[in-house]
Design an enzyme around this catalytic site. Structure first.
Site, PDB file in Angstrom:
ATOM      1  N   ASN A 287    -122.073 -27.429 -11.552  1.00  0.00           N
ATOM      2  CA  ASN A 287    -122.003 -26.758 -10.255  1.00  0.00           C
ATOM      3  C   ASN A 287    -120.585 -26.658  -9.695  1.00  0.00           C
ATOM      4  OD1 ASN A 287    -122.879 -26.047  -7.391  1.00  0.00           O
ATOM      5  ND2 ASN A 287    -121.947 -28.062  -7.113  1.00  0.00           N
ATOM      6  N   GLY A 289    -117.039 -25.806  -8.569  1.00  0.00           N
ATOM      7  CA  GLY A 289    -116.340 -24.520  -8.640  1.00  0.00           C
ATOM      8  C   GLY A 289    -115.360 -24.423  -7.496  1.00  0.00           C
ATOM      9  N   LYS A 294    -106.762 -13.999  -4.479  1.00  0.00           N
ATOM     10  CA  LYS A 294    -105.545 -13.185  -4.309  1.00  0.00           C
ATOM     11  C   LYS A 294    -105.755 -11.937  -5.160  1.00  0.00           C
ATOM     12  CE  LYS A 294    -101.956 -15.170  -2.082  1.00  0.00           C
ATOM     13  NZ  LYS A 294    -102.580 -15.420  -0.804  1.00  0.00           N
ATOM     14  N   ASN A 346    -115.329  -8.573  -7.513  1.00  0.00           N
ATOM     15  CA  ASN A 346    -115.040  -8.636  -6.077  1.00  0.00           C
ATOM     16  C   ASN A 346    -113.544  -8.478  -5.857  1.00  0.00           C
ATOM     17  OD1 ASN A 346    -116.045  -8.760  -3.528  1.00  0.00           O
ATOM     18  ND2 ASN A 346    -116.288 -10.982  -3.471  1.00  0.00           N
ATOM     19  N   TYR A 352    -111.850 -15.468 -10.212  1.00  0.00           N
ATOM     20  CA  TYR A 352    -113.199 -16.009  -9.990  1.00  0.00           C
ATOM     21  C   TYR A 352    -114.252 -15.144 -10.712  1.00  0.00           C
ATOM     22  CZ  TYR A 352    -116.982 -18.034  -7.076  1.00  0.00           C
ATOM     23  OH  TYR A 352    -118.107 -18.669  -6.611  1.00  0.00           O
ATOM     24  N   LYS A 356    -116.749 -16.554 -13.482  1.00  0.00           N
ATOM     25  CA  LYS A 356    -118.196 -16.568 -13.274  1.00  0.00           C
ATOM     26  C   LYS A 356    -118.925 -15.650 -14.262  1.00  0.00           C
ATOM     27  CE  LYS A 356    -118.314 -19.660 -10.045  1.00  0.00           C
ATOM     28  NZ  LYS A 356    -118.884 -20.979 -10.325  1.00  0.00           N
ATOM     29  N   THR A 387    -122.015 -22.241   2.973  1.00  0.00           N
ATOM     30  CA  THR A 387    -121.382 -23.529   2.637  1.00  0.00           C
ATOM     31  C   THR A 387    -119.917 -23.496   3.081  1.00  0.00           C
ATOM     32  OG1 THR A 387    -120.503 -22.877   0.493  1.00  0.00           O
ATOM     33  CG2 THR A 387    -122.759 -23.724   0.510  1.00  0.00           C
TER      34      THR A 387
END
Ligand code: NAD
Length: 446
Positions: A287, A289, A294, A346, A352, A356, A387
Site C-alpha cells: 500500500n 505510496g 511536477k 494525470n 506517479y 501506478k 486522506t
C-alpha cells in the site's frame, strides 16, 4: 461522512440552487456497520433461460442471509438487482437486458446494487456471443452513470462455466454496502486455471488464522486496511517509515498486531521484512505510496525515481524476496495499490502515473506465475479518496476530483479497505490478475 460542500448544500437556499442550476447533489452513501443483514432489502433476480448462474443464485444468496425474489412486484422497492446474462449469444439477445431493467429501474431503493453476470467474452466460442458479452461492459458503465444520483451502483462480473461456483463472495461484496464506492467496474473470475474456491468459513471472521502484512499502515488507506482485515479475523503486521513509528505502534496496539519499521526503498528492506515474517504470511498489501507532482519539464530525477520505487520497485523486490524464501503461504494474496492516474494519466503526475501503471503490469505478470500455489495477485486502483495525500492538492483539482464521478463525492479509506478484504476472502480464490477501481465511477479514465 460528508465533505464541506455536502454539508453546505443541506440548507434550503443551496438545495434550490442545486435543483435549478444543476449543481452536483452528492447522495449519502451507505456503509457496512458490521452487523445486521448484509443487504437491507430484497434482491430481484433475473436472467435468460440458458444463463449458467441463475439456477444456483436463490440458494447461495439465501445462505448469506440475502432475501431474493424472481418475480417483480409493482410498487415494491428493490435493494439489489442481479441479472444473469451469461447465456446471451447474439446482438439480438441483448434485448433481454433492456426488458429486465427498464421496468424495474423506477423501483430502486436508495443505494441499490446492480450486478450483471456475463461470460468472459474471449471464452465464448462464437463471434456473436463475444460481441454480446463484451457489450455488457458498455451497458453496465452507462447504467452506473444513470443511477448514481441516489447512491446506487452497477458492476459486471465475468465468469466461465468452470468458475461459476466461485462467484458467491463477490456477489456478497457487490450487493452489500461494503462496495459502496465500487461502481462501473468489471471483475473477471476464472481467467486462469484457478476456478474454484475454498469451502465455507465463519462469515464474520473469514480471515481467521491468516497473517496480513500492510505497508504504509500507520495512516490513510493503510490504516483502514489494517483495521478491516483485523475485523475479518486476520493478524496484522503493519509497516511504516521511522518518523511514523509512534502512530504505527498506537494502531498495532489497538489491533493486537506487530510493527515493522522500515523504509521499503532501502537496499536491506526486503531481507529485513522477510526476517520478520519468518513464520510465513498469507496476505501482502503493497500500500505504501507517495506523490511528488511536477510537470515533466520541471521533474527532478530524484522525484521521478523515488515515486516509482516506493509504488512498484520496492514491492517487486520485497515480493521476490518473500517468494524466494517461501514465506508467502499457499492460497495467499498479493495486492498492489495502483491509482486511476495509472489508468487515465494525470497532468503533473508522469512519475506517479508511470509508477501506478507499473503496478498493473506487476500484478498481471505475476498472477499467472503463482496459480500452481493458489496465490492470487490483484490490484486496486483508488480514485479520489479522502486522506492526507489529497489534502495537498490545489483546491480546484481537489473539488473536481470529488465531484467528477457518478457519486459526486470522494470515497473514504474504508471503501478501499473493504475491496482489499474482498480480494483476501477465501471465496475470492479464483480472482487473479484483476485491477478494480474504487472510484465511485470517477469520470477520469475508463
Ligand atoms: P498517505 O500518504 O496517507 O499514506 C501513505 C503511507 O505510506 C504513509 O503511512 C507513509 O509513511 C507510507 N510510506 C511512504 N513511503 C514509504 C516508504 N518508503 N516505506 C514505507 N512506508 C512508506 O497516502 P494514502 O492516501 O493512504 O495512500 C495509500 C496508497 O493509495 C498509496 O499507494 C497511494 O498512492 C494510493 N492512492 C491513494 C489515493 C487517494 O486518493 N488517497 C488515490 C489513488 C491511489
Amino acid at each position: 461522512m460528508t465533505d464541506r460542500y455536502q454539508s453546505l448544500i443541506q440548507n434550503p437556499i443551496a438545495q434550490f440552487l442545486v435543483k435549478n442550476i444543476g449543481l452536483p447533489n452528492p447522495p449519502e452513501l451507505e456503509r457496512w456497520r458490521g452487523s445486521g443483514p448484509l443487504v437491507d432489502g430484497t434482491v430481484l433476480l433475473g436472467g435468460t433461460d440458458d444463463g449458467i448462474v441463475l439456477p444456483q443464485l436463490p440458494t447461495t444468496l439465501k445462505h448469506a442471509g440475502i432475501d431474493t425474489t424472481t418475480v417483480r412486484a409493482e410498487g415494491r422497492r428493490y435493494k439489489g438487482l442481479v441479472f444473469d446474462a451469461t447465456g446471451i449469444d447474439s446482438t439480438q439477445g441483448l434485448v433481454a437486458i433492456q426488458q429486465f431493467f427498464t421496468p424495474v429501474l423506477r423501483q430502486l431503493a436508495p443505494s441499490a446494487r446492480i450486478v450483471v453476470l456475463g461470460h468472459l467474452p474471449d471464452r465464448t466460442g462464437t463471434t456473436g456471443a463475444a460481441i454480446a458479452q463484451r457489450g455488457l461492459e458498455g451497458f453496465v458503465r452507462s447504467l452506473g452513470k444513470e443511477i448514481g444520483a441516489n447512491g446506487s451502483t452497477a458492476n459486471l462480473v465475468y465468469l466461465t462455466q468452470e468458475s461459476r461456483d466461485a462467484v458467491d463472495a463477490t456477489l456478497q461484496f457487490l450487493l452489500s454496502p461494503k462496495s459502496t464506492f465500487v461502481d462501473g467496474q468489471v471483475i473477471r473470475i476464472g481467467t486462469t486455471e484457478l476456478t474454484s474456491v475454498d469451502g465455507p468459513t465463519d462469515p464474520r471472521k473469514p480471515l481467521a488464522g491468516k497473517v496480513a502484512l500492510v505497508t504504509g499502515a500507520s495512516r490513510g488507506l493503510g490504516a483502514a486496511m489494517a483495521r478491516t482485515l483485523h475485523r475479518d479475523g486476520a493478524s496484522i503486521i503493519g509497516l511504516d517509515v521511522p518518523p511514523l513509528q509512534n502512530d504505527l505502534a498506537a494502531l498495532m496496539a489497538e489491533l493486537g498486531g506487530s510493527s515493522i519499521i522500515a523504509d521499503i526503498t532501502t537496499e536491506d528492506a526486503p531481507a529485513t521484512i522477510a526476517d520478520q515474517l519468518r513464520d510465513g504470511v498469507d496476505v501482502v498489501v503493497h500500500n505504501a505510496g507517495i506523490t511528488r507532482d511536477k510537470r515533466l519539464k520541471n521533474m527532478k530525477p530524484e522525484n521521478w525515481d523515488k515515486v516509482i520505487d516506493v509504488s512498484v520497485g520496492a514491492p517487486q523486490r520485497i515480493t521476490d524476496e518473500l517468494l524466494n524464501r517461501g514465506l508467502i503461504r499457499d492460497g495467499g494474496r498479493i495486492i498492489g495499490i495502483s491509482s486511476i492516474a495509472g489508468i487515465a494519466g494525470n497532468n503533473g503526475q508522469t512519475n506517479y502515473g508511470t509508477a501506478k501503471a507499473g503496478v498493473i503490469g506487476f500484478v498481471q505478470d505475476l498472477a499467472p506465475r503463482l496459480t500452481d500455489r493458489r496465490i492470487t495477485v490483484n490490484a486496486i486502483a483508488p480514485g479520489f479518496i479522502e486522506t492526507d495525500m489529497v489534502k495537498t492538492m490545489p483546491i480546484g483539482i481537489r473539488e473536481a476530483g470529488r465531484r467528477l464521478s457518478s457519486l459526486s463525492q470522494g470515497g473514504q479509506p474504508v471503501d478501499v479497505a473493504e475491496a482489499i478484504a474482498w480480494y483476501c476472502h477465501p471465496g475470492s480464490g479464483a480472482i487473479t490478475g484483476n485491477v478494480v477501481r474504487v472510484c465511485g465511477q470517477g469520470f477520469l479514465g475508463a
